[in-house]
Motif scaffolding. Structure first.
Motif, PDB file in Angstrom:
ATOM      1  N   MET A   1       4.999   5.154  -6.444  1.00 35.81           N
ATOM      2  CA  MET A   1       4.800   4.760  -5.063  1.00 35.81           C
ATOM      3  C   MET A   1       3.567   3.838  -5.010  1.00 35.81           C
ATOM      4  N   ASP A   2       3.729   2.674  -4.412  1.00 36.31           N
ATOM      5  CA  ASP A   2       2.593   1.750  -4.335  1.00 36.31           C
ATOM      6  C   ASP A   2       1.656   2.124  -3.184  1.00 36.31           C
ATOM      7  N   GLU A   3       0.512   1.476  -3.142  1.00 37.51           N
ATOM      8  CA  GLU A   3      -0.517   1.808  -2.142  1.00 37.51           C
ATOM      9  C   GLU A   3      -0.032   1.585  -0.713  1.00 37.51           C
ATOM     10  N   ARG A   4       0.766   0.557  -0.508  1.00 34.07           N
ATOM     11  CA  ARG A   4       1.280   0.280   0.833  1.00 34.07           C
ATOM     12  C   ARG A   4       2.177   1.420   1.325  1.00 34.07           C
ATOM     13  N   GLU A   5       3.016   1.909   0.418  1.00 35.75           N
ATOM     14  CA  GLU A   5       3.909   3.013   0.761  1.00 35.75           C
ATOM     15  C   GLU A   5       3.103   4.287   1.033  1.00 35.75           C
ATOM     16  N   LYS A   6       2.069   4.542   0.253  1.00 34.59           N
ATOM     17  CA  LYS A   6       1.205   5.701   0.478  1.00 34.59           C
ATOM     18  C   LYS A   6       0.523   5.609   1.839  1.00 34.59           C
ATOM     19  N   LEU A   7       0.043   4.438   2.187  1.00 33.47           N
ATOM     20  CA  LEU A   7      -0.618   4.249   3.476  1.00 33.47           C
ATOM     21  C   LEU A   7       0.370   4.464   4.619  1.00 33.47           C
ATOM     22  N   ARG A   8       1.587   3.957   4.466  1.00 36.12           N
ATOM     23  CA  ARG A   8       2.606   4.136   5.502  1.00 36.12           C
ATOM     24  C   ARG A   8       2.916   5.610   5.692  1.00 36.12           C
ATOM     25  N   LYS A   9       3.085   6.342   4.592  1.00 36.46           N
ATOM     26  CA  LYS A   9       3.369   7.769   4.689  1.00 36.46           C
ATOM     27  C   LYS A   9       2.191   8.521   5.313  1.00 36.46           C
ATOM     28  N   PHE A  10       0.971   8.123   4.956  1.00 37.93           N
ATOM     29  CA  PHE A  10      -0.207   8.763   5.544  1.00 37.93           C
ATOM     30  C   PHE A  10      -0.228   8.536   7.046  1.00 37.93           C
ATOM     31  N   ARG A  11       0.059   7.323   7.479  1.00 38.25           N
ATOM     32  CA  ARG A  11       0.076   7.038   8.927  1.00 38.25           C
ATOM     33  C   ARG A  11       1.154   7.839   9.635  1.00 38.25           C
ATOM     34  N   GLU A  12       2.334   7.930   9.019  1.00 37.53           N
ATOM     35  CA  GLU A  12       3.407   8.716   9.616  1.00 37.53           C
ATOM     36  C   GLU A  12       2.995  10.179   9.739  1.00 37.53           C
ATOM     37  N   LEU A  13       2.385  10.708   8.688  1.00 35.11           N
ATOM     38  CA  LEU A  13       1.944  12.096   8.725  1.00 35.11           C
ATOM     39  C   LEU A  13       0.850  12.290   9.770  1.00 35.11           C
ATOM     40  N   ASP A  14      -0.077  11.348   9.839  1.00 35.60           N
ATOM     41  CA  ASP A  14      -1.147  11.425  10.825  1.00 35.60           C
ATOM     42  C   ASP A  14      -0.561  11.421  12.236  1.00 35.60           C
ATOM     43  N   ASP A  15       0.403  10.547  12.490  1.00 36.04           N
ATOM     44  CA  ASP A  15       1.051  10.495  13.805  1.00 36.04           C
ATOM     45  C   ASP A  15       1.790  11.804  14.104  1.00 36.04           C
ATOM     46  N   ALA A  16       2.500  12.313  13.108  1.00 42.25           N
ATOM     47  CA  ALA A  16       3.252  13.552  13.306  1.00 42.25           C
ATOM     48  C   ALA A  16       2.300  14.726  13.533  1.00 42.25           C
ATOM     49  N   PHE A  17       1.200  14.755  12.802  1.00 40.65           N
ATOM     50  CA  PHE A  17       0.219  15.821  12.967  1.00 40.65           C
ATOM     51  C   PHE A  17      -0.415  15.737  14.358  1.00 40.65           C
ATOM     52  N   ALA A  18      -0.742  14.534  14.780  1.00 36.17           N
ATOM     53  CA  ALA A  18      -1.317  14.356  16.115  1.00 36.17           C
ATOM     54  C   ALA A  18      -0.333  14.805  17.193  1.00 36.17           C
ATOM     55  N   GLN A  19       0.945  14.499  17.000  1.00 33.29           N
ATOM     56  CA  GLN A  19       1.953  14.924  17.967  1.00 33.29           C
ATOM     57  C   GLN A  19       2.067  16.443  17.986  1.00 33.29           C
ATOM     58  N   ALA A  20       2.006  17.062  16.814  1.00 33.19           N
ATOM     59  CA  ALA A  20       2.064  18.526  16.758  1.00 33.19           C
ATOM     60  C   ALA A  20       0.876  19.137  17.486  1.00 33.19           C
ATOM     61  N   LEU A  21      -0.297  18.544  17.348  1.00 36.27           N
ATOM     62  CA  LEU A  21      -1.471  19.037  18.070  1.00 36.27           C
ATOM     63  C   LEU A  21      -1.308  18.857  19.574  1.00 36.27           C
ATOM     64  N   ARG A  22      -0.764  17.705  20.002  1.00 33.07           N
ATOM     65  CA  ARG A  22      -0.531  17.492  21.435  1.00 33.07           C
ATOM     66  C   ARG A  22       0.480  18.503  21.963  1.00 33.07           C
ATOM     67  N   ASP A  23       1.527  18.766  21.171  1.00 32.98           N
ATOM     68  CA  ASP A  23       2.525  19.752  21.585  1.00 32.98           C
ATOM     69  C   ASP A  23       1.906  21.131  21.715  1.00 32.98           C
ATOM     70  N   LEU A  24       1.043  21.467  20.784  1.00 33.43           N
ATOM     71  CA  LEU A  24       0.365  22.757  20.830  1.00 33.43           C
ATOM     72  C   LEU A  24      -0.514  22.858  22.065  1.00 33.43           C
ATOM     73  N   ASP A  25      -1.126  21.749  22.449  1.00 27.22           N
ATOM     74  CA  ASP A  25      -2.020  21.711  23.603  1.00 27.22           C
ATOM     75  C   ASP A  25      -1.248  21.514  24.902  1.00 27.22           C
ATOM     76  N   GLY A  26       0.052  21.444  24.827  1.00 34.33           N
ATOM     77  CA  GLY A  26       0.861  21.242  26.014  1.00 34.33           C
ATOM     78  C   GLY A  26       0.794  19.820  26.525  1.00 34.33           C
ATOM     79  N   GLY A  27       0.355  18.889  25.671  1.00 37.18           N
ATOM     80  CA  GLY A  27       0.293  17.492  26.044  1.00 37.18           C
ATOM     81  C   GLY A  27      -0.892  17.130  26.914  1.00 37.18           C
ATOM     82  N   SER A  28      -1.756  18.113  27.205  1.00 39.43           N
ATOM     83  CA  SER A  28      -2.891  17.825  28.076  1.00 39.43           C
ATOM     84  C   SER A  28      -4.152  17.610  27.268  1.00 39.43           C
ATOM     85  N   ARG A  29      -5.147  17.043  27.899  1.00 38.39           N
ATOM     86  CA  ARG A  29      -6.465  16.829  27.288  1.00 38.39           C
ATOM     87  C   ARG A  29      -7.475  17.708  27.991  1.00 38.39           C
TER      88      ARG A  29
END
Length: 77
Positions: A1-29
């Protein structure tokens, strides 16, 4: 896996993790901490996190490193 692919996967995971945290928080701040959440939401969060880890073939140490990096650069609190 090249560096670009690793970065893309990291961003996807970061986005998914952030969404999971928002879901846990009920979408509120509202500033509530994870400890303040009802106990029944934690298993759902853990299940989603483990699912993401399996999907992206990440170990606990890899996720820990990612979260430590995000905390270090103040991307999450």
């Amino acid at each position: 896996m090249d560096e670009r692919e690793k970065l893309r996967k990291f961003r996807e995971l970061d986005d998914a993790f952030a969404q999971a945290l928002r879901d846990l928080d009920g979408g509120s701040r509202s500033g509530r901490s994870v400890e303040a959440e009802p106990e029944n939401t934690l298993p759902a969060f853990e299940e989603r996190l483990h699912s993401l880890m399996a999907e992206y073939e990440l170990s606990q140490s890899c996720v820990h490193e990612m979260l430590s990096t995000l905390l270090e650069y103040k991307r999450i609190r």
